[in-house]
Design an enzyme around this catalytic site. Structure first.
Site, PDB file in Angstrom:
ATOM      1  NE  ARG A 126       2.773   2.831  12.157  1.00  0.00           N
ATOM      2  CZ  ARG A 126       2.314   2.586  10.942  1.00  0.00           C
ATOM      3  NH1 ARG A 126       1.867   3.583  10.184  1.00  0.00           N
ATOM      4  NH2 ARG A 126       2.296   1.350  10.471  1.00  0.00           N
ATOM      5  CG  ASN A 143      -0.320  -0.238   2.515  1.00  0.00           C
ATOM      6  OD1 ASN A 143       0.909  -0.310   2.617  1.00  0.00           O
ATOM      7  ND2 ASN A 143      -1.119  -0.377   3.560  1.00  0.00           N
ATOM      8  CG  HIS A 197      -3.941   4.510   9.856  1.00  0.00           C
ATOM      9  ND1 HIS A 197      -3.043   3.895  10.689  1.00  0.00           N
ATOM     10  CD2 HIS A 197      -3.289   4.655   8.673  1.00  0.00           C
ATOM     11  CE1 HIS A 197      -1.911   3.676  10.053  1.00  0.00           C
ATOM     12  NE2 HIS A 197      -2.045   4.121   8.816  1.00  0.00           N
ATOM     13  CD  GLN A 201      -3.688   4.641  14.070  1.00  0.00           C
ATOM     14  OE1 GLN A 201      -3.402   5.618  13.418  1.00  0.00           O
ATOM     15  NE2 GLN A 201      -3.549   3.419  13.596  1.00  0.00           N
TER      16      GLN A 201
END
Length: 390
Positions: free
Chosen positions: A286, A147, A334, A315
């Site tokens: 991050r 990704n 995210h 998260q």
């Protein structure tokens, strides 16, 4: 037989989609540089489906159950009574995504006495305590490059959204019922001609540099592993000897570095204070690379003109997380690396890793983060841990 624990984000609020906006997605067979996309023996899903949520199961159930293995799928990952904590105790394999990470802390790893393999369905394995994984002989793997382009595209979008003041302008017509042109453009600029920096020139950082070059910006970067002179000339990019030099030279800074002890809280009050007044930061790497409250202070004071990204800590973040309400932000959940296109690749890569591990075949080195009690493959290039250095 193995027990595989799969931790995925919840299904859509309106239910798992009965249909999709598009009938197909482009077939990608290789990444820039020549690495092939995942090559499992087969897949049991249609590319373009929602695979990353609980009902999607990464397309793994038929494959695993036909072989006699047990698959447990959950989104419940917080607290000692969570499904993650209950099922992890006797799991052989745990799989999660950076977008909804199953945090494998030293405490959790010490209780997971059968755990042998932790797979990140995507890129970025910092939710796994790597020293503990090394100490317990756990292999850690991720779907490298699956990704990367997805994240680079998202970063371009967020850079433009900040600089062009897109979200406030959209809000005037979509939710406020107005046509307030002056309000919309009072913080809008052209990206053209700006100094744009990238922290980290790995796969995502290089992809971003290549996508920004046509905007006629001045490109800069810092990475301890400097690009070749040929690539620097091709991109017209200037290398900086350290992060401070980069940060103080640019109007826009996009972060694409891994999280490790040397980058945690790197962007604190002092480093942000060294940036030009009115700079922008985009962070799709991050959240802990920046000091949470230093970002809020810089936006409130005007030191930063905007902050965007899709990474938070923890998260999911709590409802009162200050990034939800700070000014001049363009945050998303995210999602940069979990487009439907990316899901097809990282689901296939997860299956490829499982096929290798279950059949006793070597896992691709580019997928490995920890193996045989040490950093390995991509992990040896991207992470540092005290045990590996001693």
């Amino acid at each position: 037989m193995a027990k595989i624990l799969l931790v995925l984000y919840p299904d859509p609020a309106d239910g798992y989609p009965p249909e999709y906006a598009r009938d197909e997605i482009p077939a990608i067979t290789a990444y820039p540089g020549g690495q092939t996309t995942p090559t499992p023996e087969a897949i049991d899903f249609t590319p373009g489906q929602l695979l990353g949520s609980v009902s999607g199961e990464l397309g793994l159930r038929r494959f695993l159950e036909d072989r006699g293995h047990t698959l447990v799928v959950t989104s419940d990952k917080e607290g000692p009574d969570s499904v993650l904590d209950r099922e992890l105790r006797d799991a052989d394999v745990v799989i999660s995504q950076p977008f909804w990470p199953a945090y494998l802390t030293p405490e959790r790893i010490s209780r997971a006495t059968r755990l042998k393999l932790a797979i990140t369905a995507g890129i970025g394995s910092d939710h796994v305590d790597l020293p503990s994984a090394i100490a317990h002989g756990i292999t850690v793997a991720e779907i490298t490059f699956s990704n990367s382009i997805s994240v680079a595209e998202h970063a371009v979008m967020q850079i433009l959204a900040l600089v062009r003041n897109y979200l406030p302008a959209h809000e005037w017509v979509a939710t406020k019922g107005g046509w307030n042109i002056a309000d919309s453009v009072s913080r809008a600029y052209d990206l053209e001609g700006m100094q744009v920096g990238v922290l980290g020139s790995g796969r995502i950082g290089q992809a971003l540099l290549r996508r920004l070059k046509p905007f006629d910006v001045k490109l800069h970067y810092y990475d301890p592993h400097r690009l070749s002179p040929e690539v620097e000339r091709e991109l017209g990019v200037t290398w900086h000897p350290d992060v401070r030099s980069l940060a103080s030279s640019v109007d826009v800074l996009s972060i694409h570095a891994p999280l490790h002890p040397q980058t945690e809280n790197l962007f604190d009050d002092e480093l942000i204070g060294a940036m030009k007044r009115g700079s922008y930061i985009v962070n799709t790497a991050r959240a802990l690379i920046v000091d949470r409250d230093a970002v809020v202070r810089a936006l409130n004071s005007g030191r930063l003109a905007g902050y965007a990204g899709d990474v938070w800590y923890p998260q999911p973040p709590p409802a009162d997380h200050p990034w939800r309400t700070m000014p001049h932000e363009a945050m998303t959940p995210h999602v940069s690396g979990t487009s439907l296109s990316a899901q097809a690749r990282y689901a296939a890569g997860t299956r490829e890793i499982l096929e290798c591990w279950l059949d006793g075949h070597p896992i691709r080195p580019e997928y490995l983060i920890v193996d045989a009690g040490k950093l390995a493959g991509t992990g040896a290039l991207s992470y540092t841990v005290p045990e590996a250095e001693s």
